[in-house]
Motif scaffolding. Structure first.
Motif, PDB file in Angstrom:
ATOM      1  N   TYR A  91       0.822  -1.206   0.000  1.00 56.48           N
ATOM      2  CA  TYR A  91       0.000   0.000   0.000  1.00 56.48           C
ATOM      3  C   TYR A  91       0.856   1.256   0.000  1.00 56.48           C
ATOM      4  CZ  TYR A  91       0.369  -0.939   5.083  1.00 56.48           C
ATOM      5  OH  TYR A  91       0.785  -1.261   6.343  1.00 56.48           O
ATOM      6  N   ARG A 123      -1.529   4.719  -0.812  1.00 53.94           N
ATOM      7  CA  ARG A 123      -2.802   4.347  -1.419  1.00 53.94           C
ATOM      8  C   ARG A 123      -3.959   4.696  -0.484  1.00 53.94           C
ATOM      9  NH1 ARG A 123      -1.668  -1.472  -4.435  1.00 53.94           N
ATOM     10  NH2 ARG A 123      -0.166  -0.660  -5.929  1.00 53.94           N
ATOM     11  N   PRO A 124      -5.176   4.875  -1.036  1.00 51.81           N
ATOM     12  CA  PRO A 124      -6.310   5.329  -0.216  1.00 51.81           C
ATOM     13  C   PRO A 124      -6.568   4.491   1.022  1.00 51.81           C
ATOM     14  CG  PRO A 124      -6.868   5.484  -2.540  1.00 51.81           C
ATOM     15  CD  PRO A 124      -5.538   4.779  -2.481  1.00 51.81           C
ATOM     16  N   ASP A 125      -6.419   3.165   0.930  1.00 53.77           N
ATOM     17  CA  ASP A 125      -6.756   2.319   2.074  1.00 53.77           C
ATOM     18  C   ASP A 125      -5.687   2.313   3.157  1.00 53.77           C
ATOM     19  OD1 ASP A 125      -4.859   0.899   0.672  1.00 53.77           O
ATOM     20  OD2 ASP A 125      -5.978  -0.982   0.605  1.00 53.77           O
TER      21      ASP A 125
END
Length: 209
Positions: A38, A141-143
């Motif tokens: 991520y 990353r967004p998560d």
């Protein structure tokens, strides 16, 4: 009679969590985890054992050796991996020693929320601090924004970071529009200040005293 509570199945323990520098024997585990990174490191290249082997060789030599691939293990199983390094100038040979880059941290889905990601991040930061880094940056990353925020990272608007260093101004462009640029000052005595500019986010004070 009251209802009997059903016992939830307990996750089998694989052993204690440890983090160390990656070895050749860890390549299959890295290939299994890195595509889900991520940070910046997700993608097809990390599914290729030869690509990972070349990365391990790079970590072991020369100026480019100022980088580390780490693995998190539960017992003998590789459950996570990370890649961090000092920022490099465009010539690929000059290090911006005040700037650490967290390129990627990944943990197998079935092994998340057990402390592996936090342990990998702590090891990356400690290594980069020892190498002289005053500030850490990551493209997230967004998560994973909430994870990095919980560990002291601040968001910054794109499209790039512009950071002064002894080797000149370092520019770190946002490579994917959906990601978030994040940063963290890693030395209490430094007064790192973020300022939005047309070119991106300028971080002042990285050089310290």
């Amino acid at each position: 009679m009251g209802r009997q509570k059903k016992n939830k199945p307990r996750r089998a323990s694989l052993g204690p969590l440890t983090v160390r520098d990656a070895l050749q024997e860890d390549i299959p585990g890295i290939c299994a985890t890195m595509p889900d990174a991520y940070g910046l490191m997700g993608g097809a290249p990390w599914r290729d054992p030869d690509y990972v082997a070349a990365g391990l060789a790079s970590c072991a030599k020369g100026l480019s050796g100022r980088e580390k691939i780490k693995v998190a293990r539960l017992g003998e199983a590789v459950v996570g991996s990370s890649f961090s390094r000092l920022a490099l100038a465009p010539d690929g040979a000059t290090a911006h020693t005040e700037i650490g880059i967290i390129h990627g941290i990944a943990v197998r889905p079935e092994n998340r929320r057990q402390g592996a990601a936090a342990a990998l991040l702590a090891e990356c930061e400690e290594y980069l601090r020892r190498e002289g880094a005053h500030v850490m940056i990551a493209e997230v990353r967004p998560d994973a924004v909430a994870f990095f925020s919980a560990h002291g990272y601040q968001t910054a608007p794109g499209p790039a970071f512009l950071i002064p260093s002894a080797a000149g101004t370092y520019v770190h462009p946002q490579s994917v529009p959906s990601t978030t640029l994040m940063w963290k000052s890693c030395r209490a005595e430094d007064a790192v200040v973020a300022q939005a500019t047309a070119q991106g986010t300028a971080l002042a004070g990285v050089l310290g005293d």
